[in-house]
Design an enzyme around this catalytic site. Structure first.
Site, short mmCIF file in Angstrom:
data_model
loop_
_atom_site.label_atom_id
_atom_site.label_comp_id
_atom_site.label_asym_id
_atom_site.label_seq_id
_atom_site.Cartn_x
_atom_site.Cartn_y
_atom_site.Cartn_z
N HIS A 202 0.83 -1.21 0.00
CA HIS A 202 0.00 0.00 0.00
C HIS A 202 0.86 1.26 0.00
CE1 HIS A 202 -3.27 -2.72 0.83
NE2 HIS A 202 -4.15 -1.73 0.98
N HIS A 254 0.87 -3.70 9.20
CA HIS A 254 2.31 -3.57 8.95
C HIS A 254 3.01 -2.98 10.16
CE1 HIS A 254 2.39 -4.65 4.70
NE2 HIS A 254 1.33 -3.89 4.50
#
Length: 314
Positions: A202, A254
Protein backbone atom coordinates in the site's frame (compact mmCIF):
# COMPACT_ATOMS: atom_id res chain seq x y z
CA UNK A 1 22.95 24.53 -39.06
CA UNK A 2 19.57 23.26 -40.14
CA UNK A 3 18.04 20.04 -38.73
CA UNK A 4 18.37 18.45 -42.17
CA UNK A 5 22.08 19.18 -42.18
CA UNK A 6 22.46 17.80 -38.69
CA UNK A 7 20.81 14.55 -39.69
CA UNK A 8 23.29 14.22 -42.52
CA UNK A 9 26.36 14.64 -40.32
CA UNK A 10 28.61 11.59 -40.37
CA UNK A 11 26.72 9.87 -43.17
CA UNK A 12 28.22 9.37 -46.64
CA UNK A 13 26.29 11.10 -49.38
CA UNK A 14 27.22 8.75 -52.18
CA UNK A 15 24.89 8.57 -55.18
CA UNK A 16 23.40 5.21 -56.14
CA UNK A 17 25.23 3.49 -58.96
CA UNK A 18 23.74 3.21 -62.44
CA UNK A 19 21.03 0.58 -62.39
CA UNK A 20 21.07 0.31 -58.59
CA UNK A 21 17.62 -0.92 -57.53
CA UNK A 22 17.85 0.59 -54.04
CA UNK A 23 15.47 3.45 -53.28
CA UNK A 24 15.85 6.45 -51.05
CA UNK A 25 14.39 6.25 -47.51
CA UNK A 26 10.64 6.84 -47.62
CA UNK A 27 8.42 8.70 -45.22
CA UNK A 28 6.99 5.36 -44.08
CA UNK A 29 10.25 4.14 -42.51
CA UNK A 30 10.04 6.27 -39.33
CA UNK A 31 6.43 5.13 -38.94
CA UNK A 32 7.48 1.50 -39.28
CA UNK A 33 10.11 2.03 -36.59
CA UNK A 34 7.51 3.64 -34.36
CA UNK A 35 5.13 0.70 -34.80
CA UNK A 36 7.91 -1.71 -33.87
CA UNK A 37 8.82 0.41 -30.88
CA UNK A 38 5.21 0.59 -29.66
CA UNK A 39 4.79 -3.17 -30.09
CA UNK A 40 8.02 -3.83 -28.17
CA UNK A 41 7.01 -1.43 -25.38
CA UNK A 42 3.64 -3.14 -25.03
CA UNK A 43 5.26 -6.58 -25.03
CA UNK A 44 7.70 -5.54 -22.29
CA UNK A 45 4.87 -4.06 -20.22
CA UNK A 46 2.84 -7.25 -20.62
CA UNK A 47 5.88 -9.32 -19.59
CA UNK A 48 6.27 -7.26 -16.43
CA UNK A 49 2.60 -7.71 -15.61
CA UNK A 50 2.91 -11.44 -16.18
CA UNK A 51 5.94 -11.59 -13.89
CA UNK A 52 3.98 -9.86 -11.10
CA UNK A 53 1.09 -12.27 -11.63
CA UNK A 54 3.34 -15.34 -11.54
CA UNK A 55 5.03 -14.21 -8.32
CA UNK A 56 1.66 -13.85 -6.59
CA UNK A 57 0.24 -17.10 -7.97
CA UNK A 58 3.21 -19.45 -7.75
CA UNK A 59 5.39 -18.12 -4.92
CA UNK A 60 4.96 -19.15 -1.31
CA UNK A 61 6.13 -16.98 1.59
CA UNK A 62 9.21 -17.93 3.55
CA UNK A 63 8.17 -19.72 6.74
CA UNK A 64 9.65 -17.59 9.49
CA UNK A 65 9.71 -18.49 13.17
CA UNK A 66 8.86 -16.19 16.07
CA UNK A 67 9.83 -15.43 19.64
CA UNK A 68 7.26 -16.36 22.26
CA UNK A 69 7.51 -12.97 23.97
CA UNK A 70 7.42 -10.91 20.76
CA UNK A 71 4.69 -8.37 21.43
CA UNK A 72 5.03 -6.80 17.94
CA UNK A 73 3.12 -9.72 16.35
CA UNK A 74 0.48 -10.07 19.06
CA UNK A 75 -1.97 -7.35 17.96
CA UNK A 76 -5.62 -8.20 17.19
CA UNK A 77 -6.64 -8.82 13.58
CA UNK A 78 -8.91 -6.22 11.95
CA UNK A 79 -11.12 -7.58 9.19
CA UNK A 80 -12.07 -4.08 8.03
CA UNK A 81 -9.25 -1.65 7.28
CA UNK A 82 -9.28 2.05 6.47
CA UNK A 83 -7.80 1.71 2.96
CA UNK A 84 -8.61 -1.59 1.27
CA UNK A 85 -6.61 -3.29 -1.48
CA UNK A 86 -9.26 -2.33 -4.05
CA UNK A 87 -9.28 1.34 -3.08
CA UNK A 88 -5.50 1.76 -3.16
CA UNK A 89 -5.27 -0.09 -6.49
CA UNK A 90 -8.05 1.89 -8.19
CA UNK A 91 -6.96 5.30 -6.89
CA UNK A 92 -3.24 4.64 -7.23
CA UNK A 93 -3.43 3.34 -10.79
CA UNK A 94 -6.19 5.57 -12.21
CA UNK A 95 -5.66 8.95 -10.56
CA UNK A 96 -2.29 9.80 -12.19
CA UNK A 97 -3.46 8.98 -15.76
CA UNK A 98 -6.62 11.00 -15.16
CA UNK A 99 -4.52 13.95 -14.00
CA UNK A 100 -2.39 13.63 -17.15
CA UNK A 101 -5.51 13.42 -19.32
CA UNK A 102 -7.11 16.50 -17.74
CA UNK A 103 -3.88 18.50 -17.92
CA UNK A 104 -3.07 17.66 -21.54
CA UNK A 105 -6.65 18.17 -22.74
CA UNK A 106 -6.80 21.55 -21.01
CA UNK A 107 -3.46 22.67 -22.46
CA UNK A 108 -3.93 21.40 -26.00
CA UNK A 109 -7.71 21.05 -26.39
CA UNK A 110 -9.71 17.93 -27.12
CA UNK A 111 -9.72 18.32 -30.90
CA UNK A 112 -6.20 19.63 -31.62
CA UNK A 113 -4.31 17.26 -33.89
CA UNK A 114 -0.77 17.30 -35.22
CA UNK A 115 0.59 16.18 -38.56
CA UNK A 116 1.20 12.66 -37.29
CA UNK A 117 -0.62 9.68 -38.74
CA UNK A 118 -1.01 6.34 -37.03
CA UNK A 119 -2.42 3.62 -39.29
CA UNK A 120 -4.08 6.32 -41.37
CA UNK A 121 -5.55 8.06 -38.33
CA UNK A 122 -4.40 11.37 -36.89
CA UNK A 123 -4.57 10.99 -33.10
CA UNK A 124 -5.23 14.10 -31.00
CA UNK A 125 -2.24 15.63 -29.28
CA UNK A 126 -3.58 14.88 -25.81
CA UNK A 127 -3.76 11.19 -26.67
CA UNK A 128 -0.13 11.18 -27.84
CA UNK A 129 0.99 12.66 -24.55
CA UNK A 130 -1.25 10.34 -22.54
CA UNK A 131 0.34 7.36 -24.28
CA UNK A 132 3.87 8.61 -23.56
CA UNK A 133 3.37 9.68 -19.94
CA UNK A 134 0.80 7.13 -18.75
CA UNK A 135 2.75 4.37 -20.48
CA UNK A 136 5.84 5.23 -18.46
CA UNK A 137 3.70 5.38 -15.32
CA UNK A 138 2.35 1.86 -15.87
CA UNK A 139 5.80 0.40 -16.55
CA UNK A 140 7.25 2.04 -13.44
CA UNK A 141 4.33 0.80 -11.35
CA UNK A 142 4.91 -2.75 -12.60
CA UNK A 143 8.62 -2.56 -11.72
CA UNK A 144 7.81 -1.23 -8.25
CA UNK A 145 5.19 -3.91 -7.63
CA UNK A 146 7.54 -6.65 -8.80
CA UNK A 147 10.21 -5.48 -6.35
CA UNK A 148 7.69 -5.28 -3.49
CA UNK A 149 6.06 -8.66 -4.12
CA UNK A 150 9.40 -10.43 -4.54
CA UNK A 151 10.62 -9.03 -1.22
CA UNK A 152 7.40 -10.07 0.52
CA UNK A 153 7.76 -13.72 -0.42
CA UNK A 154 11.53 -13.88 0.08
CA UNK A 155 11.54 -12.24 3.52
CA UNK A 156 8.29 -13.62 4.92
CA UNK A 157 8.08 -11.14 7.78
CA UNK A 158 5.16 -11.75 10.13
CA UNK A 159 2.44 -9.11 10.33
CA UNK A 160 1.53 -7.48 13.67
CA UNK A 161 -1.63 -9.64 13.88
CA UNK A 162 0.11 -12.94 13.03
CA UNK A 163 -0.42 -14.68 16.37
CA UNK A 164 -4.10 -13.75 16.39
CA UNK A 165 -4.82 -15.36 13.00
CA UNK A 166 -2.31 -18.23 13.25
CA UNK A 167 -3.18 -19.40 16.77
CA UNK A 168 -0.10 -21.68 17.02
CA UNK A 169 -0.52 -24.94 18.88
CA UNK A 170 2.98 -24.74 20.36
CA UNK A 171 3.08 -23.97 24.06
CA UNK A 172 5.41 -20.98 24.41
CA UNK A 173 7.60 -20.10 27.36
CA UNK A 174 9.88 -17.12 27.93
CA UNK A 175 12.13 -15.93 25.12
CA UNK A 176 11.95 -19.21 23.20
CA UNK A 177 12.32 -18.97 19.41
CA UNK A 178 9.74 -21.26 17.80
CA UNK A 179 10.30 -22.65 14.31
CA UNK A 180 8.38 -25.94 14.39
CA UNK A 181 4.75 -24.97 14.95
CA UNK A 182 1.32 -25.52 13.44
CA UNK A 183 -1.31 -22.84 12.93
CA UNK A 184 -4.79 -23.79 14.14
CA UNK A 185 -6.51 -20.69 12.75
CA UNK A 186 -9.59 -21.32 10.59
CA UNK A 187 -8.60 -19.25 7.53
CA UNK A 188 -5.52 -20.55 5.70
CA UNK A 189 -5.51 -17.66 3.21
CA UNK A 190 -5.43 -15.06 5.99
CA UNK A 191 -2.63 -16.96 7.72
CA UNK A 192 -0.53 -17.02 4.55
CA UNK A 193 -1.20 -13.32 3.99
CA UNK A 194 -0.01 -12.68 7.56
CA UNK A 195 3.49 -13.78 6.47
CA UNK A 196 3.79 -10.97 3.89
CA UNK A 197 4.42 -7.91 6.02
CA UNK A 198 7.66 -6.52 4.52
CA UNK A 199 7.53 -4.21 2.65
CA UNK A 200 4.15 -2.47 2.54
CA UNK A 201 2.55 -2.68 -0.90
CA UNK A 202 0.00 0.00 0.00
CA UNK A 203 2.76 2.44 0.93
CA UNK A 204 4.78 1.61 -2.18
CA UNK A 205 1.90 2.12 -4.63
CA UNK A 206 0.50 5.21 -2.93
CA UNK A 207 3.89 6.95 -2.77
CA UNK A 208 4.75 5.88 -6.32
CA UNK A 209 1.53 7.40 -7.64
CA UNK A 210 1.89 10.54 -5.52
CA UNK A 211 5.54 11.26 -6.35
CA UNK A 212 5.05 10.53 -10.07
CA UNK A 213 2.04 12.87 -10.25
CA UNK A 214 3.79 15.57 -8.23
CA UNK A 215 6.76 15.52 -10.61
CA UNK A 216 4.45 15.54 -13.64
CA UNK A 217 2.56 18.59 -12.35
CA UNK A 218 5.82 20.36 -11.56
CA UNK A 219 7.12 19.79 -15.09
CA UNK A 220 3.97 20.32 -17.15
CA UNK A 221 1.67 22.75 -15.34
CA UNK A 222 2.86 26.32 -15.94
CA UNK A 223 -0.36 28.22 -15.22
CA UNK A 224 0.43 31.48 -13.40
CA UNK A 225 -3.11 32.31 -12.30
CA UNK A 226 -2.29 31.16 -8.77
CA UNK A 227 0.93 30.84 -6.85
CA UNK A 228 -0.24 28.07 -4.56
CA UNK A 229 -2.86 26.02 -6.46
CA UNK A 230 -0.42 23.64 -8.11
CA UNK A 231 1.62 23.19 -4.94
CA UNK A 232 -1.54 22.66 -2.91
CA UNK A 233 -2.52 19.82 -5.24
CA UNK A 234 0.96 18.36 -4.91
CA UNK A 235 0.81 18.57 -1.12
CA UNK A 236 -2.63 16.92 -1.12
CA UNK A 237 -1.27 13.98 -3.09
CA UNK A 238 1.63 13.47 -0.69
CA UNK A 239 -0.68 13.77 2.34
CA UNK A 240 -3.03 11.18 0.82
CA UNK A 241 -0.11 8.78 0.37
CA UNK A 242 1.11 9.53 3.90
CA UNK A 243 -2.36 8.80 5.33
CA UNK A 244 -2.53 5.51 3.42
CA UNK A 245 0.84 4.45 4.78
CA UNK A 246 0.02 5.37 8.39
CA UNK A 247 -3.33 3.57 8.20
CA UNK A 248 -1.47 0.31 7.61
CA UNK A 249 0.23 0.72 10.99
CA UNK A 250 -2.93 1.66 12.90
CA UNK A 251 -4.83 -1.23 11.27
CA UNK A 252 -2.15 -3.66 12.53
CA UNK A 253 -1.33 -4.72 8.96
CA UNK A 254 2.31 -3.57 8.95
CA UNK A 255 5.16 -2.59 11.21
CA UNK A 256 6.41 0.96 10.86
CA UNK A 257 9.58 -0.23 9.13
CA UNK A 258 7.48 -2.06 6.51
CA UNK A 259 5.73 1.20 5.68
CA UNK A 260 9.00 3.11 5.57
CA UNK A 261 10.55 0.60 3.18
CA UNK A 262 7.47 0.55 0.95
CA UNK A 263 7.34 4.33 0.75
CA UNK A 264 11.03 4.50 -0.16
CA UNK A 265 10.63 1.85 -2.88
CA UNK A 266 7.64 3.61 -4.41
CA UNK A 267 9.22 7.06 -4.27
CA UNK A 268 12.50 5.83 -5.78
CA UNK A 269 10.66 4.00 -8.56
CA UNK A 270 8.72 7.17 -9.41
CA UNK A 271 11.87 9.32 -9.55
CA UNK A 272 13.68 6.79 -11.73
CA UNK A 273 10.69 6.48 -14.08
CA UNK A 274 10.38 10.24 -14.52
CA UNK A 275 14.10 10.93 -14.90
CA UNK A 276 15.21 8.01 -17.04
CA UNK A 277 12.10 6.78 -18.85
CA UNK A 278 9.96 9.85 -19.53
CA UNK A 279 10.65 13.22 -21.15
CA UNK A 280 9.32 15.14 -18.13
CA UNK A 281 12.79 15.88 -16.74
CA UNK A 282 13.99 17.47 -19.99
CA UNK A 283 16.53 14.71 -20.69
CA UNK A 284 14.54 13.41 -23.66
CA UNK A 285 12.20 16.30 -24.40
CA UNK A 286 11.51 17.27 -27.99
CA UNK A 287 9.93 20.51 -29.17
CA UNK A 288 6.55 20.78 -27.48
CA UNK A 289 7.13 17.54 -25.63
CA UNK A 290 5.68 15.58 -28.56
CA UNK A 291 8.14 12.76 -29.07
CA UNK A 292 5.46 10.57 -30.64
CA UNK A 293 4.23 13.30 -32.98
CA UNK A 294 7.75 14.36 -33.91
CA UNK A 295 8.76 10.83 -34.81
CA UNK A 296 5.65 10.22 -36.88
CA UNK A 297 5.91 13.48 -38.80
CA UNK A 298 9.62 13.23 -39.66
CA UNK A 299 9.99 12.69 -43.42
CA UNK A 300 13.46 11.17 -43.11
CA UNK A 301 14.26 7.68 -41.88
CA UNK A 302 16.88 9.23 -39.59
CA UNK A 303 15.14 10.63 -36.53
CA UNK A 304 16.92 13.37 -34.60
CA UNK A 305 15.09 14.93 -31.62
CA UNK A 306 14.49 18.62 -32.09
CA UNK A 307 16.41 19.49 -28.93
CA UNK A 308 19.55 17.83 -30.34
CA UNK A 309 19.08 19.27 -33.81
CA UNK A 310 18.86 22.82 -32.48
CA UNK A 311 22.22 22.41 -30.76
CA UNK A 312 23.82 20.73 -33.79
CA UNK A 313 24.37 17.48 -31.91
CA UNK A 314 24.82 14.24 -33.86
Amino acid sequence: MSPAAVMAVGEPQSQPAQGDARVQPSAMEPKARLYRRMALDMACTAALGLAVLLVNVLARPYRRGFFCDDDSIGYPYKARVQVSDTVVAVVGLLLPPLVVLATEATRRGWSARGDAELLGWRPPLWLCRLYCVAGVFVVGAAFSQLVVDSAKYLVGRLRPHFLDVCQPTHVCSGHEYVVDYTCSGPDAAVIEEARLSFPSGHAALSFYAAVFTVMYLQAEVTWTGSLVLKHSLQAALVILAWYTALSRVTDHMHHWSDVLAGGCIGSLAAVLAVVFMSDLSGRRRTRGGQELTALLSKPSSVYVPAARAEHALP
